[in-house]
Design an enzyme around this catalytic site. Structure first.
Site, PDB file in Angstrom:
ATOM      1  N   LYS A  79      -2.497 -40.896  14.682  1.00  0.00           N
ATOM      2  CA  LYS A  79      -1.924 -41.648  13.555  1.00  0.00           C
ATOM      3  C   LYS A  79      -1.993 -40.783  12.303  1.00  0.00           C
ATOM      4  O   LYS A  79      -3.065 -40.558  11.753  1.00  0.00           O
ATOM      5  CB  LYS A  79      -2.678 -42.959  13.296  1.00  0.00           C
ATOM      6  CG  LYS A  79      -1.863 -43.847  12.361  1.00  0.00           C
ATOM      7  CD  LYS A  79      -2.652 -44.882  11.623  1.00  0.00           C
ATOM      8  CE  LYS A  79      -3.304 -44.390  10.375  1.00  0.00           C
ATOM      9  NZ  LYS A  79      -2.395 -43.935   9.318  1.00  0.00           N
ATOM     10  N   GLU A 103     -14.470 -35.269   9.520  1.00  0.00           N
ATOM     11  CA  GLU A 103     -14.319 -34.267   8.466  1.00  0.00           C
ATOM     12  C   GLU A 103     -13.951 -35.036   7.198  1.00  0.00           C
ATOM     13  O   GLU A 103     -12.826 -35.545   7.082  1.00  0.00           O
ATOM     14  CB  GLU A 103     -13.247 -33.238   8.865  1.00  0.00           C
ATOM     15  CG  GLU A 103     -13.630 -32.522  10.157  1.00  0.00           C
ATOM     16  CD  GLU A 103     -12.662 -31.434  10.632  1.00  0.00           C
ATOM     17  OE1 GLU A 103     -13.080 -30.603  11.436  1.00  0.00           O
ATOM     18  OE2 GLU A 103     -11.494 -31.433  10.196  1.00  0.00           O
ATOM     19  N   CYS A 156      -9.777 -30.513   0.586  1.00  0.00           N
ATOM     20  CA  CYS A 156     -11.159 -31.011   0.607  1.00  0.00           C
ATOM     21  C   CYS A 156     -12.152 -29.927   0.180  1.00  0.00           C
ATOM     22  O   CYS A 156     -13.267 -30.225  -0.214  1.00  0.00           O
ATOM     23  CB  CYS A 156     -11.500 -31.519   1.995  1.00  0.00           C
ATOM     24  SG  CYS A 156     -11.297 -30.244   3.253  1.00  0.00           S
ATOM     25  N   GLU A 178     -15.862 -37.346  -5.968  1.00  0.00           N
ATOM     26  CA  GLU A 178     -14.698 -36.520  -5.620  1.00  0.00           C
ATOM     27  C   GLU A 178     -13.468 -37.040  -6.368  1.00  0.00           C
ATOM     28  O   GLU A 178     -13.134 -38.227  -6.293  1.00  0.00           O
ATOM     29  CB  GLU A 178     -14.445 -36.592  -4.108  1.00  0.00           C
ATOM     30  CG  GLU A 178     -13.305 -35.695  -3.663  1.00  0.00           C
ATOM     31  CD  GLU A 178     -12.953 -35.860  -2.173  1.00  0.00           C
ATOM     32  OE1 GLU A 178     -12.793 -37.003  -1.718  1.00  0.00           O
ATOM     33  OE2 GLU A 178     -12.829 -34.839  -1.473  1.00  0.00           O
TER      34      GLU A 178
HETATM   35  P1  NAD Z   1      -8.087 -41.738   3.719  1.00  0.00           P
HETATM   36  O1  NAD Z   1      -9.449 -41.883   4.247  1.00  0.00           O
HETATM   37  O2  NAD Z   1      -7.610 -42.714   2.707  1.00  0.00           O
HETATM   38  O3  NAD Z   1      -7.011 -41.835   4.907  1.00  0.00           O
HETATM   39  C1  NAD Z   1      -7.067 -40.960   6.002  1.00  0.00           C
HETATM   40  C2  NAD Z   1      -6.446 -41.643   7.207  1.00  0.00           C
HETATM   41  O4  NAD Z   1      -7.247 -42.750   7.573  1.00  0.00           O
HETATM   42  C3  NAD Z   1      -5.045 -42.193   6.979  1.00  0.00           C
HETATM   43  O5  NAD Z   1      -4.284 -41.942   8.136  1.00  0.00           O
HETATM   44  C4  NAD Z   1      -5.290 -43.675   6.793  1.00  0.00           C
HETATM   45  O6  NAD Z   1      -4.191 -44.479   7.119  1.00  0.00           O
HETATM   46  C5  NAD Z   1      -6.440 -43.913   7.737  1.00  0.00           C
HETATM   47  N1  NAD Z   1      -7.290 -45.061   7.437  1.00  0.00           N
HETATM   48  C6  NAD Z   1      -7.608 -45.557   6.220  1.00  0.00           C
HETATM   49  N2  NAD Z   1      -8.458 -46.606   6.364  1.00  0.00           N
HETATM   50  C7  NAD Z   1      -8.683 -46.764   7.696  1.00  0.00           C
HETATM   51  C8  NAD Z   1      -9.460 -47.675   8.470  1.00  0.00           C
HETATM   52  N3  NAD Z   1     -10.203 -48.622   7.906  1.00  0.00           N
HETATM   53  N4  NAD Z   1      -9.432 -47.528   9.814  1.00  0.00           N
HETATM   54  C9  NAD Z   1      -8.708 -46.566  10.407  1.00  0.00           C
HETATM   55  N5  NAD Z   1      -7.938 -45.686   9.721  1.00  0.00           N
HETATM   56  C10 NAD Z   1      -7.937 -45.780   8.384  1.00  0.00           C
HETATM   57  O7  NAD Z   1      -7.965 -40.254   3.201  1.00  0.00           O
HETATM   58  P2  NAD Z   1      -6.749 -39.573   2.451  1.00  0.00           P
HETATM   59  O8  NAD Z   1      -6.643 -40.172   1.094  1.00  0.00           O
HETATM   60  O9  NAD Z   1      -5.559 -39.600   3.349  1.00  0.00           O
HETATM   61  O10 NAD Z   1      -7.222 -38.042   2.356  1.00  0.00           O
HETATM   62  C11 NAD Z   1      -7.971 -37.516   1.304  1.00  0.00           C
HETATM   63  C12 NAD Z   1      -9.440 -37.450   1.676  1.00  0.00           C
HETATM   64  O11 NAD Z   1      -9.606 -36.700   2.864  1.00  0.00           O
HETATM   65  C13 NAD Z   1     -10.297 -36.744   0.630  1.00  0.00           C
HETATM   66  O12 NAD Z   1     -11.499 -37.427   0.498  1.00  0.00           O
HETATM   67  C14 NAD Z   1     -10.539 -35.365   1.259  1.00  0.00           C
HETATM   68  O13 NAD Z   1     -11.691 -34.700   0.793  1.00  0.00           O
HETATM   69  C15 NAD Z   1     -10.632 -35.728   2.696  1.00  0.00           C
HETATM   70  N6  NAD Z   1     -10.346 -34.566   3.545  1.00  0.00           N
HETATM   71  C16 NAD Z   1     -11.378 -33.962   4.203  1.00  0.00           C
HETATM   72  C17 NAD Z   1     -11.146 -32.832   4.994  1.00  0.00           C
HETATM   73  C18 NAD Z   1     -12.250 -32.094   5.735  1.00  0.00           C
HETATM   74  O14 NAD Z   1     -11.933 -31.228   6.536  1.00  0.00           O
HETATM   75  N7  NAD Z   1     -13.509 -32.397   5.484  1.00  0.00           N
HETATM   76  C19 NAD Z   1      -9.846 -32.349   5.107  1.00  0.00           C
HETATM   77  C20 NAD Z   1      -8.830 -32.989   4.407  1.00  0.00           C
HETATM   78  C21 NAD Z   1      -9.093 -34.105   3.629  1.00  0.00           C
HETATM   79  O1  6OD Z   2      -8.680 -24.961   7.920  1.00  0.00           O
HETATM   80  C1  6OD Z   2      -9.067 -25.942   8.575  1.00  0.00           C
HETATM   81  O2  6OD Z   2      -9.188 -25.900   9.807  1.00  0.00           O
HETATM   82  C2  6OD Z   2      -9.368 -27.210   7.889  1.00  0.00           C
HETATM   83  N1  6OD Z   2      -9.847 -28.207   8.671  1.00  0.00           N
HETATM   84  C3  6OD Z   2      -9.165 -27.313   6.561  1.00  0.00           C
HETATM   85  C4  6OD Z   2      -9.432 -28.480   5.805  1.00  0.00           C
HETATM   86  C5  6OD Z   2      -8.975 -28.586   4.544  1.00  0.00           C
HETATM   87  C6  6OD Z   2      -9.202 -29.750   3.765  1.00  0.00           C
HETATM   88  O3  6OD Z   2      -8.400 -30.260   3.014  1.00  0.00           O
END
Ligand code: NAD
Ligand code: 6OD
Length: 489
Positions: free
Chosen positions: A176, A252, A286, A388
């Site tokens: 998804k 992640e 992130c 964040e």
């Molecule tokens: P989000 O958590 O709002 O949404 C991510 C996904 O989860 C979406 O597909 C959303 O529809 C789904 N989702 C939301 N609530 C849910 C629930 N209760 N059950 C199941 N699915 C659900 O995140 P975002 O706003 O899309 O992304 C930004 C965030 O992601 C930031 O906090 C960023 O730091 C983090 N991020 C982390 C990494 C990493 O590798 N650590 C990488 C990219 C982004």
């Molecule tokens: O480079 C990657 O494999 C990875 N997971 C990056 C994540 C970036 C976060 O926004």
């Protein structure tokens, strides 16, 4: 109007319920997306179960690797389609999407095909007191049907980062993508169909989190594992849902990453690196550095140099190859980032540069833009130093000693990434190892080798993916222990 459909059991499936996919650069409607209901999600999971029980689950490693290479080749062939979809879904500039997101999509499939073919399996010989011995060896088997939930910031890169190793290990997936960025995932489904991935192996369901496809995946008793990238708060909700049926999770999550700049750094290279670390993808990575600690002797020079470089950043249409920064993903996210600009002011910060909404006098004024922003003068306890923000913004603060900056950089509940800028090799190793994070870069940022462990500690995640770490998460390992009587002649 373009329609983005679900892909279930090898067929594109429509839904009576549609939602809008907007271009963040001007708020225009790009496509209508077919939202999967619970019945469709259950059908996708059932199709995955049949696929894992069929030829896919039993396919040799060599043949599965060939399928992954075919996926990567077809993604390369459709490079321009992925590029256009990534730019219009996210608003990110051509310079980024064409060099990071789209190439990494195909690279994720190639690297996990390569790793799969060369992955060792553990084996131990155990000597027994009666002169016999035991041979232990490990067998790698698919977990089953893996639920993959991904965010909007690097939609293709982060989805394929999980789909590729999951398929490499012989699983089926129900993926998804974020509701904000459904386009490249739909193209990936077309790729799967074109290269003949068997029905049910790759399923795509569109929708939201709570009360929608995300929740239908995480609460299903028939999903065997969940891998999730997104906000820490969402991770917490998913962990609660997964607890009901006790299943493996890989998370992640968010970050509040520190950069540490020592006075002995190569100044110009550090400014180049820090401009990326703060502003790449409008700060919506992130790994971006929202907390920048600079050794006092070069603090004023550093702040002035970043502000000077910010004045020539080009905020323009994604398709313009000279654009250096795009919009934020949505009106809601723009309002969140602007609220932090205001919180910073209320907390007594100095806004050195930016802090507002840019004015273009064209269609971009209907998009979700904010100015890149540089903040100083806050305490380490200020909200802008602890929460964040996920925008094109950082706070810069001076420090005096190595021990002090290590303690301050680690004073966060997150633990994703750090970057350290110094020409002192001993200090580089000392400080890098002292960071309570999943990855410490030295004189670099977002420099990736896909064989290495990637993940975070604390609020930034659970587990590591990358290389063998991914294969281990997406596999069920069975240890076979064979007692062998007598000694070899
Ligand atoms: P989000 O958590 O709002 O949404 C991510 C996904 O989860 C979406 O597909 C959303 O529809 C789904 N989702 C939301 N609530 C849910 C629930 N209760 N059950 C199941 N699915 C659900 O995140 P975002 O706003 O899309 O992304 C930004 C965030 O992601 C930031 O906090 C960023 O730091 C983090 N991020 C982390 C990494 C990493 O590798 N650590 C990488 C990219 C982004
Ligand atoms: O480079 C990657 O494999 C990875 N997971 C990056 C994540 C970036 C976060 O926004």
């Amino acid at each position: 109007m373009k329609q983005l459909r679900n892909y279930i059991d090898g067929k594109f499936v429509e839904s009576p319920k549609l939602f809008d996919d907007l271009n963040p650069a001007d708020g225009s409607l790009i496509a209508q997306v077919h939202e999967a209901d619970r019945t469709m999600v259950d059908a996708a999971i059932a199709a995955g179960r049949r696929a894992v029980g069929g030829p896919w689950g039993k396919m040799s490693v060599e043949d599965r690797a060939k399928v992954l290479y075919r996926i990567a080749d077809e993604m390369d062939r459709r490079f321009d389609d992925f590029l256009e979809a990534e730019m219009s879904d996210t608003g990110k500039p051509h310079s980024m999407a064409s060099t990071i997101d789209v190439p990494r999509g195909a690279a994720n499939f190639r690297i996990f095909a390569d790793i799969l073919k060369t992955a060792p399996l553990e084996s131990f010989r155990t000597t027994l007191p009666d002169g016999a011995h035991a041979i232990n060896y490990t067998v790698r088997k698919p977990l089953g049907v893996v639920g993959i939930i991904s965010p909007w910031n690097l939609p293709l890169l982060l989805l394929t980062w999980k789909v590729a190793p999951a398929l490499a290990c012989g699983n089926a997936v129900v993926a998804k993508p974020s509701e904000e960025t459904p386009a490249t995932a739909t193209l990936l489904a077309e790729v799967m169909e074109t290269v003949g991935v068997p029905p049910g192996v790759f399923n795509l369901v569109h929708g939201f989190g709570p009360g929608s496809a995300g929740e239908f995946i995480t609460t299903s008793a028939d999903i065997d594992a969940i891998t999730f990238t997104g906000e820490s708060r969402t991770g917490s909700a998913i962990m609660r849902a997964a607890a009901e049926h006790v299943k493996p999770i890989s998370f992640e999550l968010g970050g509040k990453n520190a950069a540490i700049v020592f006075a002995d750094c190569d100044f110009d290279k550090t400014i180049d690196g820090m401009m990326r670390a703060i502003f790449l993808n409008s700060g919506q990575v992130c790994l971006c550095s929202e907390r920048v600690f600079v050794e006092r002797p070069i603090y004023d020079r550093f702040v002035a140099a970043v502000a000077e470089r910010m004045s020539s950043m080009k905020l323009d249409w994604p398709t313009n190859k000279a654009t250096t920064m795009g919009p934020l993903i949505s009106a809601e996210h723009r309002d969140k980032v602007l609220s932090y600009y205001q919180i910073a002011r209320d907390e007594g910060a100095t806004i050195v540069a930016g802090g507002k909404v840019p004015k273009f006098s064209d269609a971009r004024d209907k998009g979700f833009w904010v100015e890149p922003t540089l903040i100083t003068g806050l305490s380490d306890q200020a909200r802008c130093m602890r929460e964040e923000i996920f925008g094109p913004v950082c706070h810069v603060t001076p420090f005096d000693t190595e021990a002090e900056v290590i303690a301050r950089a680690n004073d966060t509940r997150y633990g994703l990434a750090a970057s350290i800028w110094t020409s002192n090799v001993n200090r580089a190793h000392r400080v890098a190892e002292s960071m309570r994070v999943g990855i410490s870069w030295v004189n670099a940022w977002f420099l990736r080798d896909l064989r290495t462990p990637f993940g975070g500690s604390g609020l930034s995640g659970i587990g590591r993916e990358g290389g063998m770490h991914s294969l281990n998460f997406y596999s069920e390992l069975t240890n076979v222990c064979v007692r062998v009587e007598g000694a070899a002649a």
